[in-house]
Every structure is written in structure tokens, then in C-alpha cells.
Design a protein around this motif. Sequence first.
Motif, PDB file in Angstrom:
ATOM      1  N   PRO A   1      40.577  36.928 -16.312  1.00 47.25           N
ATOM      2  CA  PRO A   1      41.013  35.672 -16.938  1.00 47.25           C
ATOM      3  C   PRO A   1      41.530  34.666 -15.911  1.00 47.25           C
ATOM      4  N   PRO A   2      41.428  33.367 -16.207  1.00 51.27           N
ATOM      5  CA  PRO A   2      41.758  32.330 -15.228  1.00 51.27           C
ATOM      6  C   PRO A   2      43.137  32.436 -14.601  1.00 51.27           C
ATOM      7  N   HIS A   3      44.165  32.816 -15.383  1.00 49.79           N
ATOM      8  CA  HIS A   3      45.520  32.806 -14.838  1.00 49.79           C
ATOM      9  C   HIS A   3      45.759  33.886 -13.792  1.00 49.79           C
ATOM     10  N   THR A   4      44.810  34.796 -13.616  1.00 46.33           N
ATOM     11  CA  THR A   4      44.944  35.862 -12.612  1.00 46.33           C
ATOM     12  C   THR A   4      44.217  35.540 -11.314  1.00 46.33           C
ATOM     13  N   HIS A   5      43.475  34.450 -11.269  1.00 47.85           N
ATOM     14  CA  HIS A   5      42.550  34.216 -10.163  1.00 47.85           C
ATOM     15  C   HIS A   5      43.235  34.045  -8.809  1.00 47.85           C
ATOM     16  N   LEU A   6      44.260  33.205  -8.750  1.00 50.81           N
ATOM     17  CA  LEU A   6      44.852  32.872  -7.452  1.00 50.81           C
ATOM     18  C   LEU A   6      45.280  34.115  -6.690  1.00 50.81           C
ATOM     19  N   GLU A   7      46.041  34.984  -7.324  1.00 53.52           N
ATOM     20  CA  GLU A   7      46.551  36.153  -6.610  1.00 53.52           C
ATOM     21  C   GLU A   7      45.418  37.066  -6.135  1.00 53.52           C
TER      22      GLU A   7
ATOM     23  N   LEU B   1      38.748  27.711 -11.326  1.00 54.27           N
ATOM     24  CA  LEU B   1      39.401  28.308 -10.161  1.00 54.27           C
ATOM     25  C   LEU B   1      40.716  28.975 -10.548  1.00 54.27           C
ATOM     26  N   ASP B   2      41.504  28.296 -11.340  1.00 54.03           N
ATOM     27  CA  ASP B   2      42.730  28.853 -11.916  1.00 54.03           C
ATOM     28  C   ASP B   2      43.192  27.870 -12.988  1.00 54.03           C
ATOM     29  N   ILE B   3      44.400  28.049 -13.511  1.00 58.06           N
ATOM     30  CA  ILE B   3      44.817  27.283 -14.678  1.00 58.06           C
ATOM     31  C   ILE B   3      45.426  25.929 -14.338  1.00 58.06           C
ATOM     32  N   SER B   4      45.700  25.646 -13.077  1.00 56.61           N
ATOM     33  CA  SER B   4      46.270  24.360 -12.686  1.00 56.61           C
ATOM     34  C   SER B   4      45.658  23.913 -11.369  1.00 56.61           C
ATOM     35  N   ILE B   5      45.751  22.626 -11.097  1.00 53.64           N
ATOM     36  CA  ILE B   5      45.227  22.097  -9.837  1.00 53.64           C
ATOM     37  C   ILE B   5      45.966  22.707  -8.652  1.00 53.64           C
TER      38      ILE B   5
ATOM     39  N   ARG C   1      46.983  31.147 -20.217  1.00 51.03           N
ATOM     40  CA  ARG C   1      45.910  32.030 -19.747  1.00 51.03           C
ATOM     41  C   ARG C   1      44.677  31.271 -19.306  1.00 51.03           C
ATOM     42  N   ASP C   2      44.219  30.289 -20.117  1.00 48.53           N
ATOM     43  CA  ASP C   2      42.956  29.603 -19.856  1.00 48.53           C
ATOM     44  C   ASP C   2      43.117  28.264 -19.150  1.00 48.53           C
ATOM     45  N   GLY C   3      44.310  27.707 -19.176  1.00 45.19           N
ATOM     46  CA  GLY C   3      44.521  26.415 -18.553  1.00 45.19           C
ATOM     47  C   GLY C   3      44.104  25.240 -19.412  1.00 45.19           C
TER      48      GLY C   3
ATOM     49  N   HIS D   1      40.566  24.127 -36.180  1.00 47.49           N
ATOM     50  CA  HIS D   1      41.018  25.245 -35.353  1.00 47.49           C
ATOM     51  C   HIS D   1      42.542  25.275 -35.288  1.00 47.49           C
ATOM     52  N   SER D   2      43.069  26.485 -35.255  1.00 49.23           N
ATOM     53  CA  SER D   2      44.470  26.704 -34.942  1.00 49.23           C
ATOM     54  C   SER D   2      44.519  27.259 -33.520  1.00 49.23           C
ATOM     55  N   MET D   3      44.939  26.421 -32.571  1.00 49.66           N
ATOM     56  CA  MET D   3      44.944  26.794 -31.160  1.00 49.66           C
ATOM     57  C   MET D   3      45.912  25.869 -30.429  1.00 49.66           C
ATOM     58  N   GLU D   4      46.302  26.260 -29.216  1.00 52.94           N
ATOM     59  CA  GLU D   4      47.281  25.471 -28.475  1.00 52.94           C
ATOM     60  C   GLU D   4      46.656  24.257 -27.800  1.00 52.94           C
ATOM     61  N   ALA D   5      45.527  24.444 -27.141  1.00 56.19           N
ATOM     62  CA  ALA D   5      44.916  23.389 -26.342  1.00 56.19           C
ATOM     63  C   ALA D   5      43.912  22.589 -27.172  1.00 56.19           C
TER      64      ALA D   5
END
Length: 335
Positions: free
Chosen positions: A74-80, A98-102, A172-174, A209-213
Amino acid sequence: MSKTRIAIVGAGLAATPHALALSELNDEVDVVGVVGRSPERIERFASTYGFPVGKSIDAVLNDSSVDGVLVLTPPHTHLELVEQAAAARKHVMLEKPLDISIARAERAVQACREAGVQLGVVFQNRFRPAVQRLAALAKSGALGPLAYAGVELRWWRPQSYYDEPGRGTYARDGGGVLMTQAIHSLDILMWLAGDVSSVVAATATTTLHSMEAEDFASAALTFESGAAGQVLATTAAFPGFPERIELVGANATAVLDGGHLRVFFQDGRVEEFSDPSSSGFGAKPMDFAHTAHRDLLRDFFAAIREDRAPLITGDDALRVQRLIERITASKGHQQ
């Protein structure tokens, strides 16, 4: 030709087309192990495709015979994971984004640059035959200078898709439709039309949809070339339709609907090109062939052997994520 030796990190939804692609590239690559956080999922995935199970990510990275890693987590794990791989001097093929934030995305790109390892990103749609034909026309000048370039992505995802833990969340997904679905078409748009100088946009979460983003985004763009542009992206358009990319040039207009390309030249000629590619635009996200993944991975393995950058680099992915950030931040104001 000696085979490239890689390990696979992660065995979730994105792993299937990669596994099918690697099975067709067994004359070029050896999968030395599959590792991840869920032993049951890893065992099931590895046995399905005939790959060995690795001991751990540390064991893989400490193996001097391993050339690179394919990161499908998942995206939030990419950097490490990218930082670990780069520190071990392993080349990285990374699932988008690439990950969830610039900030985290920039650190991932910088880690590979400083370590001197290649970083490829999974924007496989660049390798679809109709996209390749469109790119050849655009880059040869056959369309003429662009006046307009736009993307329309009217896809469908049922609520059950977003009920999966983490789907459509920032943590998780950004983000939503832009970071997870439209990012592929935005990569092609910027590849062919160049960088964007200004953005005026709006995003929303529809009542479907019921979702955050966001599951809806609309943007008016101006490219640095002076061309106008437009983006419309949603996962709330039942039952889902092939994405559309349109380039309007001084000599011709090119319209790509899914895998069907039509080019209307001002001298009266019409060119058509079709391939059977799909992109999972409906309720089944993985409803597409693995051939573009195969060609993407083939290019990446060749880049390792030839000590060159892959066709799609971390810097390419950064450009797209920066555009997405500008769209989501715009809120009707120029960015």
C-alpha cells in the motif's frame, strides 16, 4: 544474457498482473522470493505462481545476488521500503503512487538518486499499443503544436470497494480517484502535453460513495506551452466507461477512447488504431490484461542491465503527484 534477480515485496490486489508478467519473462528474470507482512497471503500467492517464499525483507536486502525489488505494498508503506532498498543498493520498481504525500514522495526519489540505484514506477498504461501510437504521433510533430489536451475518466467503483480497510483514505492511499485511478491518465497527459503552469479545480465526494477522499475531480489547466487543458475524473459513473484522452493540434485531433485511437487530420485523412487493452474501468478493478505490465517490467530489467534510467522514472511520478496536489488544493482558486 544473465538473468536479473528480483524479490517481490507484497502480494495484494496489484500483485496479480505483475506475477503473470513475470511468468512470461522467465528467460530474463529470476524471482528469488516473495516477502510481506501476511504469511498466509504470501504463501498463497507464491504457490499460485510458482515463486519461492522469502525469509524476510531484511534477508532479501542482505542477499548480494539480488539486483532489485518489486514493491507492491500500500502507498503509505512505500517510503520506508524504498529507503531500505536504496540503502542496500537494490534497484526499485514501485507501484504507484510514490507515497501518500509530496514530502514522502520526494524523499523516496532522493533516496534512490543518492544511492545510485534505478527507481521505476508502475505507470504501465504508457506501454499500451494505442498509447504508444498516440505518443509517436504527438512526439513526431504529426499533430502539430497542441492547442488543447484533456482527460475524461468516468469510472465506477461500488461501495464495497471503498468498504475495504484503508481504501479511499488519506492515511493509506493519499487520496481518492486522482491518486488511485486517474493518476495513470494524468501521467500520459503530462508525458505528451508537458508541464502545467496553472490549475483551477474542484473536488468532491459524491452521494454515491461513503469514503474519506474525493471520488470526483474537475480541473481547468493551462500548460506551459500555452495549450489549454481539462481533467474530469470520477469513480461514481455507473457502470464505468473507458477513459478518454484528447489532443487537439494545429494539424490534427487525436482521440483515444480506451484502446481505440482515432486521428482526424485537417487534410481529410483519418487514422484508426485499436488494441484490446482495457483498464478496469468498471466494478472489477483488475479486469485488464497483463501485457502492459510485462512490457513495463521488461524495460525496467533492461535498464538495470544497461545502467540507464527506465522509461518511467521517479521524477516522472513526482510531476504527476505535484499536479494532483495542485488540483486537490485549488478549491476554485488558481494554483
